[in-house]
Design a protein around this motif. Structure first.
Motif, mmCIF file in Angstrom:
data_model
loop_
_atom_site.group_PDB
_atom_site.id
_atom_site.type_symbol
_atom_site.label_atom_id
_atom_site.label_comp_id
_atom_site.label_asym_id
_atom_site.label_seq_id
_atom_site.Cartn_x
_atom_site.Cartn_y
_atom_site.Cartn_z
ATOM 1 N N GLN A 58 0.849 -1.283 0.074
ATOM 2 C CA GLN A 58 0.001 0.159 -0.108
ATOM 3 C C GLN A 58 0.961 1.214 -0.138
ATOM 4 O O GLN A 58 2.090 1.057 0.300
ATOM 5 C CB GLN A 58 -1.072 0.082 1.139
ATOM 6 C CG GLN A 58 -0.165 0.053 2.741
ATOM 7 C CD GLN A 58 -1.092 -0.047 3.679
ATOM 8 O OE1 GLN A 58 -2.426 -0.207 3.544
ATOM 9 N NE2 GLN A 58 -0.608 -0.162 5.002
ATOM 10 N N PRO A 59 0.176 2.403 -0.364
ATOM 11 C CA PRO A 59 1.096 3.627 -0.473
ATOM 12 C C PRO A 59 1.795 3.981 1.060
ATOM 13 O O PRO A 59 1.041 3.931 1.923
ATOM 14 C CB PRO A 59 0.167 4.747 -1.075
ATOM 15 C CG PRO A 59 -0.741 3.854 -1.656
ATOM 16 C CD PRO A 59 -0.889 2.526 -1.010
ATOM 17 N N ILE A 60 2.929 4.455 1.101
ATOM 18 C CA ILE A 60 3.764 4.758 2.228
ATOM 19 C C ILE A 60 4.403 5.863 1.928
ATOM 20 O O ILE A 60 5.065 6.291 0.898
ATOM 21 C CB ILE A 60 4.560 3.788 2.650
ATOM 22 C CG1 ILE A 60 5.290 3.972 4.100
ATOM 23 C CG2 ILE A 60 5.529 3.219 1.751
ATOM 24 C CD1 ILE A 60 6.132 2.684 4.506
ATOM 25 N N ASN A 61 4.504 7.183 3.012
ATOM 26 C CA ASN A 61 5.293 8.135 2.755
ATOM 27 C C ASN A 61 6.816 8.022 3.128
ATOM 28 O O ASN A 61 7.246 7.008 3.860
ATOM 29 C CB ASN A 61 4.689 9.301 3.449
ATOM 30 C CG ASN A 61 4.737 9.236 4.903
ATOM 31 O OD1 ASN A 61 5.477 8.787 5.563
ATOM 32 N ND2 ASN A 61 3.463 9.655 5.587
ATOM 33 N N LEU A 62 7.628 8.892 2.992
ATOM 34 C CA LEU A 62 9.162 8.802 3.296
ATOM 35 C C LEU A 62 9.462 8.630 4.812
ATOM 36 O O LEU A 62 10.243 7.856 5.211
ATOM 37 C CB LEU A 62 9.803 10.129 2.883
ATOM 38 C CG LEU A 62 9.868 9.935 1.132
ATOM 39 C CD1 LEU A 62 10.759 11.217 0.960
ATOM 40 C CD2 LEU A 62 10.534 8.888 0.672
#
Length: 528
Positions: A375-379
């Motif tokens: 799933q999308p993940i941020n830095l």
């Protein structure tokens, strides 16, 4: 006056890029023998305007020198071209179409593939026309994953617009051709007269730049990623190919009337610094329209299952061609059976083998994290999870490199940028991860090889009951391990014993933050 027919003059002038206003002046001077003053009076122009238009015509025909002798040289050239065409037509059958001018000989398509069928890409073709023909961009890069259709798009655009250029030349860098060879090849094709051999690369680039200033040329270099460094961050030139950087920079920055199109699955590192009004890049992405037309051509009705499958493969046209062929041959056209019985098929896997092999170690390990997240993940979330030492700037550089390879996708949520993988890339990365973890476990069970353990230390293998993710990585690892080692009770017991010994040895040591002990506990529990 000369005995060159008006229609022939118009045909040849068009192939050399002579405008209608320049042709009007040329016809008066060449066919009617009028002086500059008379032409100016007849066309209601200033004499200097007539001289300027003739000057442009001489330049486009590459007539060098000064004074009235240039018109004589141009006349000789045109007469020779006309006689050549007339002689060739004498040997044609009565029903054959006469040869056109030397336009075809001024196009060299070399290894460009034939494009028999072309779907969609109307927006992309329009954008290329705007940049290349209207804005007169000097450099345009076509970027995207393998199979997206960069080469097909470049061929279609170049052939559609070949008549708008004095020369069209296509070259592939698949064989890792040195710049010196490319320059020699281009100069020999584009120059009407032999030029002196250049001793250094800068001189060769300068010779080519002079030709590109004097002529309207369309140059296409395909497979540019092949001259870039392998197993390093994306976009850096490989050993022996750094001179391409100087060549591309001069094409981008120096004034000329030509255009270079680059097709590559990796974006050059310095392209971002060059981009502006005269340098553009176009991301060639998957197309649902093209994918559905491919299926229709093969006789499939585009059902919900097909739409779902197309999306899983990122609407990659080549991937859709491959899987539709497999569905026909192996599953009797039943796409539902195909979806149930495969994770990632071999021929589709080969699309990602080369780009994955080109990754640096740091890029591969970050790809594994993105794949395991599913799933999308941020830095900031990524930085909290990863165990190998990596500063925020280093992490940003690696993410940027994966972006230049067109392997990650960006999305925005609540003002933050999130990163993820396309479904087909995620599946591939998971398969690679499972394979590598399996190899580590086999070495651990057979040889007690703790030194060879890396992924088991750096990544968690969550039990399926604790995970809400689509794929349970632990289950995938166990399925592969069972097929290799747990074929009988003796092998099963030996594996449990060795893993428990390894776990005991690890628990006697201090492994802060590493996943290895929890992973081994989960694996032993799954075996029981």
């Amino acid at each position: 006056m000369t005995l060159i027919p008006q229609n022939f003059l118009k045909q040849v002038a068009s192939s050399y890029g002579v405008s209608d206003t320049e042709l009007e002046v040329l016809s008066k001077a060449l066919l009617e023998g009028e002086s500059i003053a008379t032409i100016a009076t007849q066309l209601k122009l200033k004499p200097e305007t007539v001289r300027k238009r003739l000057g442009e015509t001489y330049r486009k025909f590459q007539i060098l020198g000064k004074g009235p002798g240039k018109m004589a040289k141009l006349q000789q050239l045109l007469v020779a071209l006309y006689q050549e065409q007339s002689q060739s037509e004498e040997f044609l059958p009565q029903t054959a179409e006469p040869k056109t001018s030397s336009l075809i000989s001024r196009q060299d398509w070399n290894a460009a593939p034939d494009v028999e069928t072309f779907y969609g890409r109307t927006k992309e073709l329009s954008q290329l026309s705007q940049w290349t023909l209207t804005n007169r961009c000097r450099l345009v890069a076509l970027l995207g994953m393998g199979g997206m259709g960069k080469t097909t798009l470049a061929v279609k655009f170049a052939k559609q617009n070949a008549d708008k250029f004095d020369f069209v030349i296509w070259r592939s860098l698949r064989q890792k051709i040195p710049l010196r060879s490319i320059l020699t090849d281009l100069i020999q094709f584009l120059s009407p007269q032999p030029l002196s051999n250049f001793e250094d690369i800068e001189t060769g680039i300068s010779q080519l730049m002079e030709i590109l200033r004097s002529n309207r040329c369309l140059l296409v270099l395909d497979d540019v990623e092949m001259i870039l460094s392998c197993q390093d961050l994306a976009g850096y030139y490989g050993d022996g190919f750094t001179d391409y950087g100087k060549f591309i920079q001069r094409i981008a920055e120096e004034p000329h009337q030509s255009c270079l199109i680059l097709a590559s699955s990796e974006k050059l590192k310095d392209l971002g610094q060059l981009e502006g009004q005269k340098v553009r890049s176009l991301q060639v992405i998957g197309s649902e329209e093209i994918s559905q037309k491919i299926l229709a051509e093969r006789g499939f009705v585009v059902s919900k299952d097909w739409v779902s499958l197309i999306e899983r493969y990122g609407c990659n046209p080549l991937a859709v061609k491959i899987i539709s062929g497999m569905v026909q041959e192996l599953y009797a056209g039943q796409v539902g059976d195909f979806i149930k019985n495969t994770l990632l098929m071999g021929d589709v896997r080969s699309l990602l083998d080369q780009p994955f092999q080109r990754l640096s170690v740091a890029e591969k390990e970050l790809m594994y994290w993105l794949a395991l997240e599913q799933q999308p993940i941020n830095l900031s979330q990524l930085q909290e999870k990863i165990l190998f030492p990596l500063s925020a700037s280093e992490l940003l550089e690696i993410v940027g490199s994966l972006g230049r390879r067109s392997l990650i996708e960006k999305s925005q949520k609540q003002g933050q940028i999130y990163f993820s993988l396309q479904p087909v890339v995620m599946k591939y990365a998971i398969e690679q991860f499972v394979y590598q973890v399996d190899e580590e476990l086999v070495r651990l069970i057979k040889n007690q090889d703790l030194e060879g353990i890396r992924l088991l230390k750096l990544y968690p293998l969550e039990p399926s009951e604790n995970s809400k993710k689509h794929y349970s990585i632990l289950d995938l690892v166990m399925n592969r391990l069972r097929s290799r080692l747990f074929t009988n009770a003796r092998g099963l017991n030996l594996a449990i014993k060795r893993l428990e010994e390894s776990l005991s040895n690890l628990q006697e040591q201090f492994f802060e933050g590493e996943y290895i002990t929890q992973n081994l506990e989960n694996i032993i529990s799954a075996i029981h």
